[in-house]
Scaffold this active site. Structure first.
Site, PDB file in Angstrom:
ATOM      1  N   HIS A  11     -39.410 157.576  68.283  1.00 30.76           N
ATOM      2  CA  HIS A  11     -38.800 158.901  68.189  1.00 30.76           C
ATOM      3  C   HIS A  11     -37.957 159.168  69.426  1.00 30.76           C
ATOM      4  CE1 HIS A  11     -41.605 160.921  65.005  1.00 30.76           C
ATOM      5  NE2 HIS A  11     -41.200 159.711  64.653  1.00 30.76           N
ATOM      6  N   TYR A  35     -42.774 165.022  78.451  1.00 28.53           N
ATOM      7  CA  TYR A  35     -43.243 164.624  77.117  1.00 28.53           C
ATOM      8  C   TYR A  35     -43.241 163.103  76.949  1.00 28.53           C
ATOM      9  CZ  TYR A  35     -44.098 165.149  72.108  1.00 28.53           C
ATOM     10  OH  TYR A  35     -44.667 165.088  70.844  1.00 28.53           O
ATOM     11  N   LYS A  41     -50.958 164.411  75.128  1.00 26.65           N
ATOM     12  CA  LYS A  41     -51.288 163.742  76.388  1.00 26.65           C
ATOM     13  C   LYS A  41     -52.660 163.079  76.412  1.00 26.65           C
ATOM     14  CE  LYS A  41     -47.469 164.391  78.351  1.00 26.65           C
ATOM     15  NZ  LYS A  41     -46.641 163.397  77.741  1.00 26.65           N
ATOM     16  N   TYR A  67     -42.518 171.287  66.331  1.00 27.09           N
ATOM     17  CA  TYR A  67     -43.474 172.230  66.906  1.00 27.09           C
ATOM     18  C   TYR A  67     -42.952 173.633  66.640  1.00 27.09           C
ATOM     19  CZ  TYR A  67     -45.426 168.321  69.684  1.00 27.09           C
ATOM     20  OH  TYR A  67     -45.997 167.144  70.097  1.00 27.09           O
ATOM     21  N   PRO A  78     -54.007 169.365  72.559  1.00 21.13           N
ATOM     22  CA  PRO A  78     -53.144 168.340  71.974  1.00 21.13           C
ATOM     23  C   PRO A  78     -51.672 168.709  71.900  1.00 21.13           C
ATOM     24  CG  PRO A  78     -54.392 169.467  70.263  1.00 21.13           C
ATOM     25  CD  PRO A  78     -54.920 169.967  71.574  1.00 21.13           C
TER      26      PRO A  78
END
Length: 385
Positions: free
Chosen positions: A72, A380, A292, A196, A288
């Site tokens: 991704h 991220y 991580k 998200y 979550p």
């Protein structure tokens, strides 16, 4: 019996540590209280930072990951139906790979067919400040092994951290007033990248395990149970929280797994107690939201393996002496990012309209600032090990 390193826990952290030590010729034994089938049956995170992918390669278990994992190059944040894509490649030149924790565990198990004892009952740690040893019961027979060091990779509820005197350890914790209800379904993902979503009704996440299997989540209350949520109720609520075009495109189906995870942030300090070292969920828990948990466990054991290998190769204790401070520095940065993502994306009714407007301002700042997006992408995709 004797070994150089006794590893408690055969999840991905313990198995990876054992694999790295194997490759360096350091003798070790892994003890796991559950069966191998149980360990493989756990449904967990599936987003790997670049550092975790690199570690799988160094451990020589990355072949299937590269063949089946989904790379991704970005992710999407959504606020009340307005989407913002974070382009990892353009911002920091790195990516993440979607590859389930179950598959990571499977690959590590295949590389370690022996020297793992499953269904080890009544595991106990002895004399961690001196002549360390571990005892357990196997098929009704009491057993014991002496060792130089013990690596506690047995999770939040494991025996390793519980074996440390309360006066020697300090813990930091934040329990969030909600959980995630997750559904696994054999349907293609609604998006090629994760979404998200922050909605006034609560958080939602569109994730995936493969091109034909999707994982979706919605924020729920702390008293909610799986039985409260029929499949139909879940799909209706998920669609409410997504941008309309995305909501319309979601392919629904019967859930093949459904569970609720309560969210918390947790860190134990220090991570060394004599001959015992903590790593993975035995040392820390992250919500979550920032993906991580597994990645932090991988970086912990990468550092711990380097320290142990250095000791057996050169006789130097510098790496072992520095492990706790070095690992905690990275852990707290990951905790900060996960805490920030959680606060940005979830509904906190107790914060009122002011809190909601602050979330909106943060989202708008991200949309208008390349530097802010770059910071998100850097964290991220993973800070260096």
């Amino acid at each position: 019996m004797r070994t150089q390193v006794a590893i408690i826990g055969a999840g991905p952290a313990g198995l990876m540590l054992g694999r790295l030590l194997d490759l360096a010729g350091v003798d070790n034994l892994i003890l796991e209280r559950r069966s191998a089938d149980y360990v493989l049956g756990r449904i967990r995170a599936g987003v790997l930072e670049q550092g975790a992918v690199d570690l799988m390669d160094r451990a020589r278990v990355g072949q299937r990951l590269h063949a089946e994992g989904l790379v991704h190059e970005g992710t999407v944040l959504s606020f009340d139906g307005e989407d913002l894509r974070i382009d990892f490649t353009a911002l920091v030149g790195r990516q993440v790979t979607v590859y389930g924790q179950t598959e990571v565990t499977r690959d590590l198990m295949a590389a370690r067919p022996d020297r793992v004892i499953y269904e080890a009952e009544d595991v106990a740690l002895h004399d961690i400040d001196g002549a360390a040893s571990v005892s357990w019961v196997q098929e009704g027979v009491a057993r014991r092994i002496d060792c130089d060091y013990i690596a506690g990779c047995d999770g939040f509820h494991g025996v390793s951290r519980a074996s440390v005197p309360a006066s020697a350890i300090r813990t930091f914790e934040r329990v969030y007033p909600f959980g995630w209800l997750g559904v696994l379904v054999d349907r293609p993902p609604v998006s090629r990248e994760l979404i998200y979503a922050n909605h006034e009704r609560g958080f939602a996440l569109c994730s995936q395990r493969s091109l034909s299997r999707s994982r979706y989540y919605v924020q729920v209350g702390t008293t909610d149970t799986v039985e409260d949520w029929s499949d139909q109720r879940f799909w209706d609520e998920l669609r409410h929280r997504l941008e309309p075009t995305t909501a319309e495109a979601v392919e629904t189906g019967p859930s093949i797994e459904k569970s609720i995870a309560q969210l918390r942030s947790f860190v134990a300090e220090p991570l060394r107690f004599g001959r015992l070292f903590l790593a993975g969920d035995a040392a820390h828990i992250v919500p979550p939201t920032g993906a991580k948990g597994l990645n932090l466990a991988m970086s912990d054991v990468d550092m711990l393996a380097e320290a142990l290998i250095g000791f057996y190769r050169d006789g130097s204790t510098a790496g072992l002496d520095g492990y706790s401070a070095r690992a905690l520095s990275r852990i707290w940065k990951a905790e900060r990012f996960s805490w920030w993502m959680t606060n940005l994306l979830h509904a906190f009714p107790e914060n009122g309209p002011f809190g909601r407007r602050m979330q909106r301002a943060e989202f708008d700042y991200l949309a208008g600032s390349r530097v802010a997006r770059q910071s998100l992408a850097e964290n991220y995709t993973g800070l260096p090990h």
